[in-house]
Enzyme design. Sequence first.
Site, mmCIF file in Angstrom:
data_model
loop_
_atom_site.group_PDB
_atom_site.id
_atom_site.type_symbol
_atom_site.label_atom_id
_atom_site.label_comp_id
_atom_site.label_asym_id
_atom_site.label_seq_id
_atom_site.Cartn_x
_atom_site.Cartn_y
_atom_site.Cartn_z
ATOM 1 N N ASP C 241 63.804 -102.025 -17.950
ATOM 2 C CA ASP C 241 65.082 -102.649 -17.602
ATOM 3 C C ASP C 241 64.942 -104.154 -17.776
ATOM 4 O O ASP C 241 63.841 -104.660 -18.008
ATOM 5 C CB ASP C 241 65.517 -102.286 -16.173
ATOM 6 N N VAL C 265 66.815 -105.034 -23.765
ATOM 7 C CA VAL C 265 66.885 -104.171 -24.952
ATOM 8 C C VAL C 265 67.478 -104.900 -26.156
ATOM 9 O O VAL C 265 67.279 -104.466 -27.292
ATOM 10 C CB VAL C 265 67.685 -102.868 -24.690
ATOM 11 N N ASN C 291 69.375 -95.280 -22.585
ATOM 12 C CA ASN C 291 70.371 -95.185 -21.521
ATOM 13 C C ASN C 291 70.997 -96.530 -21.168
ATOM 14 O O ASN C 291 72.096 -96.581 -20.642
ATOM 15 C CB ASN C 291 69.711 -94.581 -20.273
ATOM 16 N N GLY C 293 73.078 -99.619 -20.681
ATOM 17 C CA GLY C 293 74.443 -99.871 -21.112
ATOM 18 C C GLY C 293 75.166 -100.767 -20.128
ATOM 19 O O GLY C 293 74.773 -100.868 -18.964
ATOM 20 N N ASN C 350 89.445 -95.091 -23.487
ATOM 21 C CA ASN C 350 89.854 -95.388 -22.119
ATOM 22 C C ASN C 350 90.535 -96.740 -22.105
ATOM 23 O O ASN C 350 90.024 -97.713 -22.673
ATOM 24 C CB ASN C 350 88.621 -95.401 -21.193
ATOM 25 N N TYR C 356 83.799 -100.802 -24.841
ATOM 26 C CA TYR C 356 82.892 -99.768 -24.353
ATOM 27 C C TYR C 356 83.112 -98.460 -25.120
ATOM 28 O O TYR C 356 82.168 -97.807 -25.567
ATOM 29 C CB TYR C 356 83.133 -99.571 -22.862
ATOM 30 N N LYS C 360 80.377 -96.493 -27.363
ATOM 31 C CA LYS C 360 79.918 -95.152 -27.016
ATOM 32 C C LYS C 360 80.301 -94.124 -28.086
ATOM 33 O O LYS C 360 79.627 -93.108 -28.245
ATOM 34 C CB LYS C 360 80.458 -94.751 -25.638
ATOM 35 N N THR C 393 78.652 -93.016 -9.738
ATOM 36 C CA THR C 393 77.651 -94.074 -9.810
ATOM 37 C C THR C 393 78.370 -95.386 -9.992
ATOM 38 O O THR C 393 79.580 -95.426 -10.136
ATOM 39 C CB THR C 393 76.656 -93.829 -10.959
#
Lengths: 286, 436, 452
Positions: C241, C265, C291, C293, C350, C356, C360, C393
Site C-alpha cells: 500500500d 502503485v 486491488n 484503487g 454510475n 471511476y 474499472k 466498505t
Amino acid sequence: MTTRLVVTGTPDPLWLAARAALRRKGAQTPEVPDVSLEQHGLRVDVDRLAAYSALCGFRLGSGLPVTYPLVLAFPLHVALMARDDFPFPILGAVHLVNRITWVRPVLVDEPLSLHVRAEGRRAHRKGQVLDLVTDLHVDGARVWHSTSTYLLRGTGDPNAPSIEPPPVADLSLGPVRWRVDADTGRRYAAVSGDRNPIHLSALSARPFGFRHAIAHGMWSYARVMAHTAARMPFAGTSTVWFRAPIPLPSTVRLATDGSGRQVALRGMDDRTVHLVTATNSFDEGH
Amino acid sequence: MPCCKGVAVSKSSPRRVAVLGGNRVPFARSGGPYAKATNADLLTTTLDGLVARFGLAGERLGEVVAGAVLKHARDWNLTRECVLGTSLDATTPAYDLQQACGTGLEAAILVANKIALGQIDSGIAGGTDTASDPPMALSDELRAVLLRLNRAKSPMDRAKVIASVRPGHLTPAVPQNVEPRTGMSMGEHMAVTAKEWGVTREAQDELAVASHRNLAAAYDRGFFDDLVTPYLGLSRDGNLRPDTTVEKLASLAPVFGRGEGATMTAGNSTPLTDGASAVLLSSADWAAAHGISPLAWFVDGQAAAVDYVNGADGLLTAPIFAVPTLLARHGLTLADFDFVEIHEAFASTVLVTLAAWEDESFCRERLGLPGALGSIDRSKLNVNGSSLAAGHPFAATGGRIVASLAKMLHEKGSGLGLISICAAGGQGVVAILEAA
Amino acid sequence: MGILGSDPYATLLATPLGKRMVDSFGLPKPATLRRYAVDAPLLDGPALLGWLGDDHPIADRIRAILDVEGVEVGDPFDTLPAAAVIVDLSDIQGPADLERLRAVVAPSLKRLMSSGRVLVIGRPEASATSAAQAAARRALVGATKSVAKELRAGATANLLLVAEGADDQIEAAVRFLLSGRSAYVSGQVIEVTGGGPAAERTEWTQPLAGKVAVVTGAARGIGAAIAEVLARDGASIVAVDVPAAGQALAGVANRLRGTALQADVTAPDAGERIVDHAQLRHGGLDIVIHNAGITRDKLLANTDEARWASVIGVNLESILRMNDAILRPGGVSDGGRMVLVSSIAGIAGNRGQTNYGASKAGVIGLTQYLGRDRGLRARGITVNAVAPGFIETEMTGAVPFATREIGRRLNSLQQGGRPVDVAETIAWLSQDANAGVSGQVVRVCGQSLIGA
C-alpha cells in the site's frame, strides 16, 4: 418515522444527566423514541485518546482501540437517555452486555460520523432491557458498530430469554493480576466524561446501594481488550458480559482460553466473575 | 586476529554482520503531533513497522537492544516491555542501553558484535526519545518526606511528617538539557567551540539549507518509502522545511553564545524532537535463510570521549578523536568513503569536525597524526539530509543514520560509509558500513 | 442541536406506511448468508443431481466430488430438504431439452434449504453446432438468471459453462459455486474455457499452500480482506500500500505473518519493487491481486483534469505499467494467477463516477485481453477479474445515501456483500486447480439489478 437529530455542538453529559436525573420520568413509556442522534465530522482528540490509552493500557497507535468509539459516543448516549420520551431513567440502568463489531481498524486521523439510537425494548427476567445502538461511519460507510444492552430492574418476565455469557469453567487462571486502584473510577470519569456517582467515591455510590465505589464496566472491558490487543483480529466482533461490579479498590485476576479470544476477569475468591469477553474474527460468524 | 595454536577457534572467528534495513516514525517537533505519545508507544510502533517490513511476526530474534535518553522511572525495562507488545515472539530477549545521543549507534555496535561473535544470529538495535513527555522527579526533599511517611507507624507520626512538607518541596526536578558538570547547555558549549574554530554564521546556515533540501529531495524520490512508517497523521519529518533559504535563516537571532560573535540560531541548531528508530542486523546466513538481501555490512565501530570539563576540547568534539582511531584500525583514509554521515547536532558541530580534520597542526598535536586527516568532499556529506532537517530525538538518531546509510550504499552498489555521532558528556560514537 | 432533513427514499422506508409497503412486497429481512469456514462441509445437506442423456460425464465428475466430500446425493423427486440442486445440461440439443431443467429444478426449489445452491451446467453457445443447440444453450442463461431472482433465504443460482474438452477442469469452479465461498455470487455465468494443464491433486482446505501472493491496496477494506483470505488458504502475503498507509499496512502484514511493502502503485518502479520483494523475501511470486484503487467522484461536468488523471492513473495505468515487470519472465511464475478488481460501476456506469467507471471498465478490457493472450496461456498464467457490487466498505461509502440504500436492496440477496465475499472469489480464482478459467469477469454482487 425516524427523526434524525444532528448534534452540532458537544453536548455536556454532566449537565444533561443532571437535568434528566432531576426530572423523574416514567419508566412506563411504552415505546423507545424513534430518534437517531448523529454527530458528523467528528475528529479524534489525540490528547484525550492518549489519556484513555494510558489509563486502559493501550499503546497509542494509528488505530483507535475498538472500545474508544463508545467514549466518543458517550455524550450522544446521555443525550438520548436524557430525553423526556426515553423509557429508562438515566441513573440506575445497568449495562448488561456490549457487543462491538468492526470491519477494520478506525484510524486516528479519519473524520468520523456517529449515529446513536435505541431499540429492542423487551422483557428480561429481572425487568426490562433495551439496546443503545451506536454506528460509526467513515466516508458514509459503517466501519464500526456497537450494541449496548441496558437493564432496568423491575417486574420481570420469568420466561424471558436469559442473557448468559459462555461458560468460564474452561478458562484457566494465569499469573495476571491487576490491582485496581481506588481512584480508577475518578480517572476514567475524567477521560470518558462518565461521571456517574457510583464510580467516583464510596460516599457518592452509597445512595445507589453500593458500599464501595465500583469501576466503570467499560474501563474493565477496555483493560482486557488492551491486554489482548496484539491478538485482536483485523475485523471482528467482541462481546462483553458484565457479571459483577468491581469494587474499588480491589485486585482482579485474568482467566483466558490461551488464545486471548475468551477472557474472564475474576475476583480473588473462587466465586466472583466480574466480566466475560469473547472475540471472534469477522468471518467466524457470531 | 590473535590466535592460539592448537585451540579450536572456528566457532569464535568473527562473522560478517549485515544491515538488513530499518524503520522509523517520522520525527516530530516536540510538543507537536506526538505530544502525548510515550517512549513505549513510539518504540512499539517502530518495532512493529520493522517486523512488518521483514515479515518477522512470530519470530524469535537473538535480541532487541534499544534505549531512551529521557526515560521515566516506570520504563526501567522499556525495550523488553515494548517487545512484549509487538508481533515478535514473546521469547525474544531485550534490554535497555543508554549512551546519550550515541545510544542508537552504540546499540547497533553491540548487536553487531554479538552477531560477529556468533552469540546471536539476528537482532534489532533501536532508540526512542520524546522531549514532549519528559520524566519529572520529586524534589529530593519531598522524596525524603514520603519515605519517612511510609515508615511512620501511628497516625500522629504521619500527621507530623505531613506537616513538615514545605511548598518549595513540591517543585519537581525537571531534566535539563545541561551538562551536569558545567551547568552549560549543549548549545552554549558548542557556541564556545564554534567561536574557537571561527565557524561563520553563513557556513552554518548554508549547511542547514543543504540539509533541508537534501532531506526533502530524498522524500520526493521515495528514498524513505521503505525506511519510514507514518504515525499519528505525520508522514514526513515535522521539522523539514524544504523551502528554507540562507536569506530566511539569516533573519533569525542567535540563541546560543553572546554578543558579536554569536552565530548559532534556531535555524542552524536541531530542535527538541520526538521519534524512534530501529535497525535489523543479522549474520549473512540468517539473512539468506530469511530471503533478505543485506543492504550493507556493519564493518566496525568506535567510541571516544574528551575531557571537556578540565581539558581543552569542546563538549561535542569526541568524534574528531574516534574517527582517526577507527580509520587506522582498517588502514583507511577519509578519501576512501563514498558517503559520510556526520550527525548535525548543530551545523557548527559538523563544520568544526571538518575543520579539525583539515587542520594540520591540530591533527598532529591532538590526534597524533603525521599531518591533516584530510577533507571531505561536500557532495558526499549527509547527502539525504541529516538532523538539522529531520530533527534529533536523541536515542533515535543512530538508527536513522545506520538504516539510511546502508540503503545509500546499497543503491550505489559499492563503497564505504562513515558515521559520526557526538553525544553528551563529551562522547562520540562512530562506525563504518560497507555496501553489500 | 438541529434537524437534518432526510432524503425522501429513506424517509419513505422509515415511515410506518413505508415499512408496510416494503413488507407487503416481501422485500427485506435479509437472510444470513452461509459463508465459508475451513472446517465447514461443502454443503449443509444432500445435493440433488439431474442430467440429460445417457452419457453424462460432467454429472459423473460432480458426483465424484460430492462423494469425496461426503455429501449425500438425493433423489430429485423426493421431498426431503436439499442444500443444492445441480443439473447437467451440457448435452442440450434444442429447446425441447429445456424441459429437463424445469423438471429437475422446479420441484426442488421448495425443498431448497437456506443459502442453498442451484447450479446449472451448460456449454458455451459459441461452439454450438446447430441453430437449435445455440438457442438452447443460450436459453440456460436466461433461465438461470431468472431462477436466481426467484430464490429466497440466501440461496443462489449460477450457470457454469464448460467448453468442450475442459470437463476435467471444472472441480475448482464446482466447489466454489456450491460452497459458502460464493455466498454473494448469484445469477452469474462462469465459463471454464480449459486450456490449462490438468489439475494436480489439491489440498482443498489449504488450496494456496506454498504460494506467494501480492495484494495491492492491502492496508484496509477489501484489500485487507483479500490478504486475510489468501493467507487463510495458505499463501504467504506481500501486503502493498502507499507509504502514507504504512501503519495500517504493518498491522495487516504482522497479523498474517506476511511482509509489508510500502509502495505507490503509480511509481514507475512499482512493478520491479513488487517482483524483487516477492522473489527475494519469499522466493517467488505466484499470485498477483491488483486491488489498489481510488475514487474521485464528481459529475463529469465538474471533473477537472486532476480528478480524471488520478483515477485513471491509479486504477488502470498503474496496472499496465506494473504488469510489464510482473508478466515478463522472472516476474510471476509459470502457472501464476492474476486477479484484477473491477467494479459494477465499470459494467453499468454510475452517475458521478465517469472517471471511476472508465477505469474499472478498462480493467475488464485488460482482463479479457490478457485472458486470451496465447503467451500467457502457454505459461499457464490465468488473468481474471472480479466486479464487486454493493460491498459494505469505505469505498462504497462515497456513494450518496439514497443510492447506497437502493444498492443495498436492489439485488437478489437483498443485502450488501462483505469484503470477504470478494476475497473468497479472488481466492478461488487464485487456485492452481482453477487453471481452466481465464479472461472471466465474475461479479460479486448478489445479482444486482444494476448493470445486469
